[in-house]
Design a protein around this motif. Sequence first.
Motif, PDB file in Angstrom:
ATOM      1  N   GLU A 186      51.101  51.465  18.585  1.00 24.19           N
ATOM      2  CA  GLU A 186      49.921  50.878  18.668  1.00 24.19           C
ATOM      3  C   GLU A 186      50.042  49.739  19.734  1.00 24.19           C
ATOM      4  N   ASN A 187      51.034  49.016  19.873  1.00 25.48           N
ATOM      5  CA  ASN A 187      51.258  47.766  20.650  1.00 25.48           C
ATOM      6  C   ASN A 187      51.596  48.789  22.218  1.00 25.48           C
ATOM      7  N   ARG A 188      52.381  49.314  22.120  1.00 31.31           N
ATOM      8  CA  ARG A 188      52.811  50.139  23.437  1.00 31.31           C
ATOM      9  C   ARG A 188      51.491  50.911  24.191  1.00 31.31           C
ATOM     10  N   LEU A 189      50.962  51.634  23.254  1.00 30.27           N
ATOM     11  CA  LEU A 189      49.812  52.404  23.674  1.00 30.27           C
ATOM     12  C   LEU A 189      48.735  51.431  24.236  1.00 30.27           C
ATOM     13  N   GLU A 190      48.546  50.361  23.530  1.00 35.49           N
ATOM     14  CA  GLU A 190      47.382  49.498  24.072  1.00 35.49           C
ATOM     15  C   GLU A 190      47.640  49.127  25.492  1.00 35.49           C
ATOM     16  N   GLY A 191      48.933  49.049  26.248  1.00 33.94           N
ATOM     17  CA  GLY A 191      49.236  48.349  27.403  1.00 33.94           C
ATOM     18  C   GLY A 191      49.502  49.650  28.309  1.00 33.94           C
ATOM     19  N   MET A 192      49.439  50.983  27.802  1.00 35.75           N
ATOM     20  CA  MET A 192      49.720  52.098  28.571  1.00 35.75           C
ATOM     21  C   MET A 192      48.411  52.734  28.956  1.00 35.75           C
ATOM     22  N   PRO A 193      48.300  52.874  30.359  1.00 37.90           N
ATOM     23  CA  PRO A 193      46.939  53.472  30.842  1.00 37.90           C
ATOM     24  C   PRO A 193      46.805  55.092  30.566  1.00 37.90           C
ATOM     25  N   LEU A 194      46.270  55.388  29.218  1.00 33.54           N
ATOM     26  CA  LEU A 194      46.102  56.837  28.919  1.00 33.54           C
ATOM     27  C   LEU A 194      44.616  57.133  28.685  1.00 33.54           C
ATOM     28  N   GLY A 195      44.395  58.541  29.165  1.00 30.04           N
ATOM     29  CA  GLY A 195      43.193  59.014  29.340  1.00 30.04           C
ATOM     30  C   GLY A 195      42.488  58.924  30.671  1.00 30.04           C
ATOM     31  N   THR A 196      41.218  59.145  30.724  1.00 25.83           N
ATOM     32  CA  THR A 196      40.467  58.998  32.006  1.00 25.83           C
ATOM     33  C   THR A 196      39.458  57.860  31.915  1.00 25.83           C
ATOM     34  N   PRO A 197      39.231  57.139  32.901  1.00 22.51           N
ATOM     35  CA  PRO A 197      38.226  55.942  33.043  1.00 22.51           C
ATOM     36  C   PRO A 197      36.943  56.749  33.364  1.00 22.51           C
ATOM     37  N   HIS A 198      36.651  57.694  33.679  1.00 28.89           N
ATOM     38  CA  HIS A 198      35.554  58.598  33.681  1.00 28.89           C
ATOM     39  C   HIS A 198      35.551  60.036  33.477  1.00 28.89           C
ATOM     40  N   PRO A 199      34.754  60.693  32.806  1.00 30.18           N
ATOM     41  CA  PRO A 199      34.952  62.107  32.550  1.00 30.18           C
ATOM     42  C   PRO A 199      34.603  63.100  33.475  1.00 30.18           C
ATOM     43  N   GLY A 200      34.286  62.624  34.874  1.00 25.15           N
ATOM     44  CA  GLY A 200      33.992  63.656  35.961  1.00 25.15           C
ATOM     45  C   GLY A 200      35.246  64.241  36.350  1.00 25.15           C
ATOM     46  N   ARG A 201      35.120  65.564  37.024  1.00 27.50           N
ATOM     47  CA  ARG A 201      36.026  66.612  37.513  1.00 27.50           C
ATOM     48  C   ARG A 201      36.841  65.726  38.591  1.00 27.50           C
ATOM     49  N   ILE A 202      38.046  66.310  38.766  1.00 26.10           N
ATOM     50  CA  ILE A 202      38.832  65.928  39.886  1.00 26.10           C
ATOM     51  C   ILE A 202      38.431  66.188  41.255  1.00 26.10           C
ATOM     52  N   THR A 203      37.937  65.402  42.223  1.00 29.84           N
ATOM     53  CA  THR A 203      37.559  66.066  43.554  1.00 29.84           C
ATOM     54  C   THR A 203      38.594  66.231  44.787  1.00 29.84           C
ATOM     55  N   SER A 204      39.731  65.074  44.113  1.00 25.03           N
ATOM     56  CA  SER A 204      40.739  65.009  45.153  1.00 25.03           C
ATOM     57  C   SER A 204      41.992  64.595  44.485  1.00 25.03           C
ATOM     58  N   PRO A 205      43.164  65.357  43.990  1.00 23.15           N
ATOM     59  CA  PRO A 205      44.337  64.950  43.332  1.00 23.15           C
ATOM     60  C   PRO A 205      45.143  63.893  44.048  1.00 23.15           C
ATOM     61  N   PHE A 206      46.157  63.474  43.321  1.00 20.70           N
ATOM     62  CA  PHE A 206      47.148  62.668  43.807  1.00 20.70           C
ATOM     63  C   PHE A 206      48.035  63.650  44.874  1.00 20.70           C
ATOM     64  N   GLY A 207      48.691  62.772  46.089  1.00 18.17           N
ATOM     65  CA  GLY A 207      49.336  63.451  46.805  1.00 18.17           C
ATOM     66  C   GLY A 207      48.683  63.792  48.295  1.00 18.17           C
ATOM     67  N   TYR A 208      49.410  64.187  49.172  1.00 24.50           N
ATOM     68  CA  TYR A 208      49.035  64.580  50.656  1.00 24.50           C
ATOM     69  C   TYR A 208      47.856  65.360  50.574  1.00 24.50           C
ATOM     70  N   ARG A 209      46.537  65.201  51.279  1.00 25.75           N
ATOM     71  CA  ARG A 209      45.475  65.893  51.819  1.00 25.75           C
ATOM     72  C   ARG A 209      45.117  65.950  52.991  1.00 25.75           C
ATOM     73  N   ARG A 210      44.093  66.667  53.603  1.00 21.28           N
ATOM     74  CA  ARG A 210      43.354  66.532  54.703  1.00 21.28           C
ATOM     75  C   ARG A 210      42.533  65.362  54.978  1.00 21.28           C
ATOM     76  N   ASN A 211      42.572  64.654  56.077  1.00 15.69           N
ATOM     77  CA  ASN A 211      41.670  63.600  56.262  1.00 15.69           C
ATOM     78  C   ASN A 211      40.183  64.101  55.913  1.00 15.69           C
ATOM     79  N   PRO A 212      39.507  63.337  55.035  1.00 12.67           N
ATOM     80  CA  PRO A 212      38.353  63.637  54.611  1.00 12.67           C
ATOM     81  C   PRO A 212      37.166  63.489  55.552  1.00 12.67           C
ATOM     82  N   PHE A 213      37.688  62.450  56.364  1.00  9.83           N
ATOM     83  CA  PHE A 213      36.351  62.057  57.563  1.00  9.83           C
ATOM     84  C   PHE A 213      36.401  63.164  58.675  1.00  9.83           C
TER      85      PHE A 213
END
Length: 285
Positions: free
Chosen positions: A151-178
């Motif tokens: 419980e103590n470890r889980l409290e300080g570990m960032p688990l889950g999602t901060p918002h339930p929306g779908r992922i529009t851009s994942p982590f990593g390299y991508r094309r410049n969106p602008f």
Amino acid sequence: MLKKKTSVLFVEPDGTSTKKIQVPTVVVTHWKKVMISSIILISAIVLTAIFAVRQYTSERYTTVYGRQINDLKAQNRQLEKDEFDSQTTAEEMKKSFNSIDSTLERINQKMKKRGLKAIKMENVGGPIEEESDDYLIELSQFYKEQLIKLENRLEGMPLGTPHPGRITSPFGYRRNPFTNRGREMHSGVDLKGKTGDPVKSTAKGEVTFAGYQGNYGYVVMMKHSNGYETRYAHLVRTRVKKGEYVEAGEIVGLLGSTGRSTGPHLHYEVLVNSRKVNPAKYFNF
């Protein structure tokens, strides 16, 4: 009186004399009294002997029975003690298991706040082993301690999602969106949403920054235990202040499109020892 003697002659059935003795005359004269006295004396002796034997036997039986009664009392006290110990052990076990259940329920409630499923044991089985009460208490205490550590470890570990929306851009390299040209490193995960949607903290921690910061726009930065950090960017508004301690699942701001953004979404980052990592790895437990 006893010096005066009288001869007593013993005669056989055929009339011949066989033996003669002398006895005190007073015995012959008062033979009835002497006989009665003798009978009384003998009776007294016999009764005394009988009383003594009975008294001895009674005392012996009393001693034996007393020991048996004391043994039974000792056994009864031991049974009462064993029953009390059994009740105490059962009560301790009940408290220990209740504590485990409450800890697990508390962890599951925190998981739900982060949008995660409850902890369950799946694809397990095996025979039921009968163990001693002491072993069960020790085992339950072990699990209780392990759950508290978890419980103590889980409290300080960032688990889950901060918002339930779908992922529009994942982590990593991508094309410049602008410019839609070239490639750039995207150090977080973009989650689509509506302006004003609540954004929740994924772990317990301290707010190190809350305000406007360049390309992040309005952003909340938090520091957690075990070297973890999280960032919630492009907010339309922040709901926390620097130095504030926030629990997992609490709202830290409202989703928006401030800073370097092409539309309403949440830019979410996770850092481990100051190094940015893929937040999607922490979306599921």
